[in-house]
Design an enzyme around this catalytic site. Structure first.
Site, PDB file in Angstrom:
ATOM      1  N   ASP A   1      22.558 -23.144 -26.715  1.00 40.30           N
ATOM      2  CA  ASP A   1      23.950 -22.550 -26.090  1.00 40.30           C
ATOM      3  C   ASP A   1      24.966 -23.546 -25.864  1.00 40.30           C
ATOM      4  O   ASP A   1      24.661 -24.945 -25.736  1.00 40.30           O
ATOM      5  CB  ASP A   1      23.517 -21.972 -24.860  1.00 40.30           C
ATOM      6  CG  ASP A   1      22.532 -20.820 -25.057  1.00 40.30           C
ATOM      7  OD1 ASP A   1      22.704 -20.132 -26.065  1.00 40.30           O
ATOM      8  OD2 ASP A   1      22.260 -20.070 -24.041  1.00 40.30           O
TER       9      ASP A   1
ATOM     10  N   ARG B   1      26.632 -19.814 -33.662  1.00 37.83           N
ATOM     11  CA  ARG B   1      26.755 -18.472 -33.001  1.00 37.83           C
ATOM     12  C   ARG B   1      28.156 -18.569 -32.407  1.00 37.83           C
ATOM     13  O   ARG B   1      28.675 -19.486 -31.869  1.00 37.83           O
ATOM     14  CB  ARG B   1      25.858 -18.390 -31.811  1.00 37.83           C
ATOM     15  CG  ARG B   1      26.341 -16.980 -31.022  1.00 37.83           C
ATOM     16  CD  ARG B   1      25.636 -17.155 -29.628  1.00 37.83           C
ATOM     17  NE  ARG B   1      24.080 -17.156 -29.740  1.00 37.83           N
ATOM     18  CZ  ARG B   1      23.248 -17.709 -28.562  1.00 37.83           C
ATOM     19  NH1 ARG B   1      23.878 -18.287 -27.675  1.00 37.83           N
ATOM     20  NH2 ARG B   1      22.159 -17.521 -28.672  1.00 37.83           N
TER      21      ARG B   1
END
Ligand SMILES: Cc1cc2nc3c(=O)[nH]c(=O)nc-3n(C[C@H](O)[C@H](O)[C@H](O)COP(=O)(O)OP(=O)(O)OC[C@H]3O[C@@H](n4cnc5c(N)ncnc54)[C@H](O)[C@@H]3O)c2cc1C
Length: 304
Positions: A130, A180
């Protein structure tokens, strides 16, 4: 204004104590976080798989201050990967580098990350790193580049609200890193991030159009129907088939849209956070949508 305030509150220890010990808020948080242990996350994962969606499990936690805590997070991740394999679930894991000790130094963090990515590689699975606040944006690329050089089982996140993201994507595509794409959940100054939502949205579409034709399997992570429509339309025009990328959404948010995309034949992955340290994640979700705050406050007043 409200968004900035909520993101600032996310750092308050006193508020954290109050919110996480209050029965009503704990119940309400379950809308975004299915539970505090791996068993709850696995149960939610099974439900998503049955509904035709894959998952990414995220053990909540960030900014650990001791090597022991970093090692605990590492072990929890390898355990989650083992359980996913044991139950034959369609899922991977997402983690934050500060949970693996980035504040204790790059070396400490890289050591923990290596253990997790080696486990994922051995199991034929995948680890998503992340992206956190801009204090870490400069340090994360070095870690992710190193990790990507060691294995293809690791990918990262790019935040469309940062001016630097286009350049970062160009760099990451040269090492064939899976990305992402998100809008960005943190409060950042106008020197480094687009302050206006419409500019973030325009950049999101521009970056999506860089990612999709790259021939690498990327993730378009958003609940915004405009971003989703722009993606499906772009893919259609370019002849990029539906199995060449995936949409990702957060657990409990726009489940109607998640199901619709599955029905339309797209790949959808649900990000499932779990763990006791859910307060900052919860605050970021409130900050994204002030209507959530109103709903939350009403329930709190009613004691539900
Ligand atoms: C799978 C996934 C992983 C992510 N990982 C990261 C990361 O690593 N780093 C990072 O900075 N950010 C991450 N994010 C968060 C992201 O940056 C955005 O803050 C978040 O997705 C909201 O933006 P949006 O694209 O959904 O669009 P928005 O324009 O914010 O929202 C579009 C619509 O989606 C719905 N919606 C959005 N948020 C909520 C909510 N909280 N509650 C209810 N409805 C909502 C509403 O209908 C809203 O109108 C991630 C998001 C997803 C989906």
């Amino acid at each position: 204004m409200l968004r900035a305030l909520l993101l600032e509150f996310a750092k308050s220890t006193r508020l954290r104590r109050w919110i996480t010990s209050n029965g009503t808020t704990r119940r309400w948080a379950q809308r975004f976080v299915p539970g505090e242990d791996l068993a709850a996350a696995l149960q939610a994962a099974r439900r998503s798989n049955q509904a035709g969606m894959s998952v990414s499990l995220d053990l909540l936690g960030e900014n650990v201050l001791t090597r022991e805590d970093a090692a605990r997070a590492r072990d929890a991740y390898t355990n989650a990967l083992n359980q996913i394999a044991a139950e034959n679930l369609d899922g991977n894991v997402s983690l934050k580098l500060t949970h693996l000790g980035l504040d204790l130094g790059d070396e400490c963090c890289a050591e923990q990350l290596r253990v997790v990515t080696e486990r994922a590689t051995a199991l034929g699975n995948f680890v998503r790193v992340d992206m956190e606040g801009s204090a870490y944006t400069d340090r994360t690329p070095a870690n992710r580049k190193q990790a990507r050089a060691e294995t293809a089982a690791v990918g990262t996140v790019i935040q469309a609200f940062l001016y630097r993201s286009e350049k970062d994507i160009e760099d990451l595509l040269t090492i064939r890193c899976r990305i992402r794409l998100v809008k960005g959940a943190y409060q950042e100054p106008p020197e480094i991030a687009f302050p206006r939502k419409r500019d973030v949205d325009a950049n999101y579409i521009k970056l999506m159009q860089l990612l999709l034709p790259s021939g690498i399997y990327h993730a378009i992570a958003t609940h915004d129907p405009k971003m989703i429509d722009a993606t499906t339309e772009f893919a259609r025009q370019r002849g990029i088939s539906k199995d060449k990328f995936e949409f990702q959404m957060l657990y409990g948010i726009r489940t109607d849209l998640q199901s619709r995309l599955v029905r339309d034949g797209y790949r959808v992955r649900v990000y499932i956070p779990f763990g006791q340290d859910w307060f900052p994640y919860f605050m970021r979700r409130l900050a994204e949508r002030p209507a959530n705050l109103l709903f939350f406050a009403q329930n709190l007043l009613r004691g539900r």
